[in-house]
Enzyme design. Structure first.
Site, PDB file in Angstrom:
ATOM      1  N   CYS A   1      41.983  19.731  -7.198  1.00 38.82           N
ATOM      2  CA  CYS A   1      41.931  18.519  -8.019  1.00 38.82           C
ATOM      3  C   CYS A   1      43.332  17.974  -8.276  1.00 38.82           C
ATOM      4  CB  CYS A   1      41.234  18.801  -9.342  1.00 38.82           C
ATOM      5  SG  CYS A   1      39.438  18.955  -9.217  1.00 38.82           S
TER       6      CYS A   1
ATOM      7  N   CYS B   1      35.227  50.449  -4.631  1.00 38.60           N
ATOM      8  CA  CYS B   1      34.946  49.897  -5.959  1.00 38.60           C
ATOM      9  C   CYS B   1      33.666  50.518  -6.518  1.00 38.60           C
ATOM     10  CB  CYS B   1      34.777  48.383  -5.885  1.00 38.60           C
ATOM     11  SG  CYS B   1      36.091  47.478  -5.035  1.00 38.60           S
TER      12      CYS B   1
ATOM     13  N   CYS C   1      40.243  11.785 -15.749  1.00 38.92           N
ATOM     14  CA  CYS C   1      39.021  11.814 -14.935  1.00 38.92           C
ATOM     15  C   CYS C   1      37.819  12.341 -15.715  1.00 38.92           C
ATOM     16  CB  CYS C   1      39.230  12.685 -13.699  1.00 38.92           C
ATOM     17  SG  CYS C   1      40.229  11.933 -12.403  1.00 38.92           S
ATOM     18  N   HIS C   2      38.048  13.438 -16.453  1.00 39.77           N
ATOM     19  CA  HIS C   2      36.930  14.183 -17.035  1.00 39.77           C
ATOM     20  C   HIS C   2      36.670  13.889 -18.497  1.00 39.77           C
ATOM     21  CE1 HIS C   2      36.603  16.658 -13.424  1.00 39.77           C
ATOM     22  NE2 HIS C   2      37.907  16.862 -13.465  1.00 39.77           N
TER      23      HIS C   2
ATOM     24  N   CYS D   1      44.098  15.455 -16.266  1.00 43.89           N
ATOM     25  CA  CYS D   1      42.720  15.958 -16.145  1.00 43.89           C
ATOM     26  C   CYS D   1      41.797  15.129 -17.040  1.00 43.89           C
ATOM     27  CB  CYS D   1      42.645  17.424 -16.555  1.00 43.89           C
ATOM     28  SG  CYS D   1      43.707  18.541 -15.612  1.00 43.89           S
TER      29      CYS D   1
ATOM     30  N   CYS E   1      43.447  47.245  -9.262  1.00 41.59           N
ATOM     31  CA  CYS E   1      42.541  48.339  -8.881  1.00 41.59           C
ATOM     32  C   CYS E   1      42.916  48.919  -7.521  1.00 41.59           C
ATOM     33  CB  CYS E   1      41.099  47.839  -8.865  1.00 41.59           C
ATOM     34  SG  CYS E   1      40.362  47.633 -10.505  1.00 41.59           S
TER      35      CYS E   1
ATOM     36  N   CYS F   1      33.634  54.030  -8.380  1.00 46.51           N
ATOM     37  CA  CYS F   1      33.971  54.041  -9.811  1.00 46.51           C
ATOM     38  C   CYS F   1      32.953  53.259 -10.634  1.00 46.51           C
ATOM     39  CB  CYS F   1      35.361  53.461 -10.040  1.00 46.51           C
ATOM     40  SG  CYS F   1      36.721  54.538  -9.528  1.00 46.51           S
ATOM     41  N   HIS F   2      32.701  52.013 -10.234  1.00 49.45           N
ATOM     42  CA  HIS F   2      32.005  51.081 -11.115  1.00 49.45           C
ATOM     43  C   HIS F   2      30.489  51.067 -10.946  1.00 49.45           C
ATOM     44  CE1 HIS F   2      35.745  49.635 -12.674  1.00 49.45           C
ATOM     45  NE2 HIS F   2      36.194  49.377 -11.462  1.00 49.45           N
TER      46      HIS F   2
END
Length: 248
Positions: free
Chosen positions: A101, A164, A67-68, A64, A209, A167-168
């Site tokens: 990548c 979802c 390249c970076h 990695c 969940c 609850c949230h």
């Protein structure tokens, strides 16, 4: 009955209009302190491993870093994922982009979703955006994926017949088995969760969940799981990136 349903819908709309609040605000002070201490935060072990993997050449001889440069060059990148990939023709998560990548640049085998190595690399990349606002784009070609993620968030499922949002959104701030229900924000992922004694992606939390409401689980990295993560991150746009956060 109709009046009650209308009232619930109004409450949900009002709750959705509120400013997003990080799950950090719902944690006990001891858990907050653990997250804030970079030495004690267990999630930093994965960040350290990610740094080792970042600099490790694959069979092709490429790493990695090749390249970076240093991982700090990716500051701000993690805050924008999931994101639309023109080459893939779909929304991809950060974990999927890392594997793209690896395959395309390093001729390396993709890392399994949920693996220690993939979580370490995603935690490393996300950690570079620590403190920056979450900024996921939902316009253009990502718009339809966002809508599908939102619809999933609002649809009841499972034996408990809960969505979802039940609850949230509707119950955020209420207590459940001694815990305070958060807004379900994901600006801290990957997180170290004390219940798991392990680090996990947003996809793992989504699966957990669904299991909690006794519904069919979404496989980590599946198109619907990624689109739901897109929606979850977008609803928290502006929140500071906290990864690796610590949650109960």
């Amino acid at each position: 009955m109709i009046r009650h349903a209308a009232l619930l819908a109004l409450m949900a709309t009002a709750a959705q209009a509120e400013a997003p609040v990080s799950g950090y605000a719902f944690m006990q002070p001891e858990t907050q302190a653990l997250q804030d201490d970079a030495f004690a935060n267990p999630g930093m072990l994965w960040v350290d491993l990610g740094r080792e993997l970042w600099n490790r050449p694959e069979a092709s001889g490429d790493s990695c870093a090749g390249c970076h440069g240093g991982p700090e060059t990716l500051r701000g990148v993690g805050a924008r994922y999931p994101a639309w990939s023109a080459t893939e023709g779909r929304v991809v998560s950060l974990e999927q982009q890392i594997n793209l990548c690896r395959e395309g640049r390093q001729q390396a085998v993709p890392l399994p979703y949920g693996s220690r190595e993939l979580l370490a690399l995603s935690a490393l990349v996300m950690h570079q955006s620590l403190g920056l606002p979450q900024a996921v784009a939902t316009d253009g070609p990502a718009a339809e994926a966002y809508v599908r993620g939102r619809d999933y968030f609002e649809t009841r499922r499972g034996q408990l017949n809960l969505s979802c949002a039940n609850c949230h959104v509707e119950q955020a701030g209420s207590r459940l088995r001694g815990e305070t229900i958060s807004q379900g924000q994901v600006n801290g992922f990957p997180i170290y969760r004390q219940l798991w004694q392990d680090i996990g992606s947003a996809g793992r939390m989504i699966a957990w969940c669904n299991e909690a409401v006794r519904a069919t689980q979404l496989e980590e990295g599946s198109p619907m799981a990624v689109e739901l993560e897109l929606y979850l991150r977008a609803r928290g746009n502006g929140l500071a990136i906290e990864s690796p956060a610590v949650r109960r």
